[in-house]
Enzyme design. Sequence first.
Site, mmCIF file in Angstrom:
data_model
loop_
_atom_site.group_PDB
_atom_site.id
_atom_site.type_symbol
_atom_site.label_atom_id
_atom_site.label_comp_id
_atom_site.label_asym_id
_atom_site.label_seq_id
_atom_site.Cartn_x
_atom_site.Cartn_y
_atom_site.Cartn_z
ATOM 1 N N TYR A 131 0.641 -1.346 -0.089
ATOM 2 C CA TYR A 131 -0.018 -0.073 0.487
ATOM 3 C C TYR A 131 0.899 1.644 -0.093
ATOM 4 O O TYR A 131 0.638 2.164 -0.032
ATOM 5 C CB TYR A 131 -1.254 -0.320 1.224
ATOM 6 C CG TYR A 131 -2.535 -0.485 0.818
ATOM 7 C CD1 TYR A 131 -3.102 -0.026 0.658
ATOM 8 C CD2 TYR A 131 -2.391 -2.118 1.585
ATOM 9 C CE1 TYR A 131 -4.576 -0.601 0.575
ATOM 10 C CE2 TYR A 131 -3.488 -2.761 0.944
ATOM 11 C CZ TYR A 131 -4.335 -2.253 0.315
ATOM 12 O OH TYR A 131 -5.462 -3.565 0.091
ATOM 13 N N ALA A 149 3.535 10.576 16.139
ATOM 14 C CA ALA A 149 2.207 11.735 16.905
ATOM 15 C C ALA A 149 1.656 11.810 15.929
ATOM 16 O O ALA A 149 0.203 12.417 16.354
ATOM 17 C CB ALA A 149 3.605 12.924 17.046
ATOM 18 N N CYS A 179 -2.678 2.379 10.477
ATOM 19 C CA CYS A 179 -2.380 3.010 10.443
ATOM 20 C C CYS A 179 -2.317 3.490 12.305
ATOM 21 O O CYS A 179 -1.361 3.400 13.581
ATOM 22 C CB CYS A 179 -1.850 4.108 10.012
ATOM 23 S SG CYS A 179 -0.906 3.928 8.127
ATOM 24 N N LYS A 204 -13.071 2.347 4.732
ATOM 25 C CA LYS A 204 -13.234 3.829 4.718
ATOM 26 C C LYS A 204 -13.661 3.247 3.316
ATOM 27 O O LYS A 204 -13.229 1.798 2.675
ATOM 28 C CB LYS A 204 -12.791 4.951 5.665
ATOM 29 C CG LYS A 204 -11.331 4.468 4.100
ATOM 30 C CD LYS A 204 -10.886 6.126 4.769
ATOM 31 C CE LYS A 204 -9.384 6.508 3.716
ATOM 32 N NZ LYS A 204 -8.745 7.689 4.085
#
Length: 479
Positions: A12, A220, A274, A337
């Site tokens: 990906y 982050a 992720c 999604k």
Amino acid sequence: MVHSVCCIGAGYVGGPTCAVLAYKCPEITMTVVDLSAERINQWNSDKLPIFEPGLYEIVEKCRGVNMFFSTDIRKAILQSELIFICVNTPTKTYGLGKGRAPDLSFVESAARMIADIAESDKIVVEKSTVPVKAAESVAHILRANHKPGVQFQVLSNPEFLAEGTAIIDLLNPDRVLIGGEQTENGQRAIESLAALYAHWVPGEKIITMNTWSSELSKLAANAFLAQRISSINSMSAICELTGADVSEVSNAIGTDSRIGPKFLKASVGFGGSCFQKDVLNLVYLCECLNLPEVANYWQQVVEMNEFQKRRFVNRIVAALFNTINNKKIAVFGFAFKKDTGDTRESASIAVSNYLMEEGARVYIYDPKVEPEQIRLELSYQSNKKFPDRVENLFTICQSPYEATNGAHAIVICTEWDEFLTYDYVKIFESMMKPAFIFDGRQLLDHAALTSIGFKVEAIGKKMMHSSSFTQLQPVSWQT
């Protein structure tokens, strides 16, 4: 100036990233390699192994011109000047850090392969999502195993792609981060990679920094985005019990310029390769650094996401008269999604499994996910819980009308645009009555569906069967 680039890993990240690099840098030769012959054959066919809007058109323009897909890893490494490492870094399922730490075995294998094969200097670019100081580990491996006279520079160049918009993100990135050693050779390597992106990315968007800052910035960024989703999902639980509408609350919050509207849409929960993985990596990093309070803070982002999925299913069971045993439930959407075929950590997996645990017969329709992928995801999880009846618990459908015929309820798990276009009068007539729709994505026109005759329950809107607010009492969590 770099003229030959190799990418190890045709997944990906590697596939779309290198396709856009080849498209925007026609003077370079881009070779994407992978150990999987099946995957490489798919990249060389008309049916690519992943679905991303715009990806096929770019691959078609570059493939065989300056972009090549191959299993000959040795040849690609020997001929390249710059090598991207784009291999998988899944969460460990064993040993120290199980369930939180990333498994870097593929990264280490790629580094050792490069060191063993390379006969000239190389710039090695860490593209996979990795914990802080992983580039340092890669550098140690390369320099401990290199051939005489061969030197390596290791850079961090994290990807910030959102599946479904990966090509748009690559063509118009918010920023490109490049981290490297703060030495003369390190700076030259950074400049070489930056020169590739400079073909189409404005200079002010190419941000250079030290390696550790680059690696932490990736974790982050995803942690902050996941946090926003869990935050609005926590508000949705309050809304359902008070009469507030989470979409109105979200709009009110989002108009504050200090907050902004993005990633403030309540849903059944976030998924993808992720968010959860990176938050858990961050949790593990904090634990290793003896920062338990920080680790607990970020752990709650994941806990809230799991709570949202379980709470959604509990709401379905409550609305369907507290039992769904042997009832047919149509699940719309299995990708995590819209506009992607990726099912990794999809909320639909958890929702389907919870429904099956309650004895429901789950009928699944998704316009893009391959039936075999759905079967693999659910069979793997369900076999561990109810192996004797797994084959009878779910059915993969070829159309939404097949999935809903005779169903007691429809559950929206993915926000596919085509779900808005269906003939819901026809669907209503074919369903058991009362016919329910549980909108886990705030996607459909609830007023129109109610006028047809549906009983509609939606994330972040007051439950039909909830008690009035005046009857609510504080709950003590102490035992």
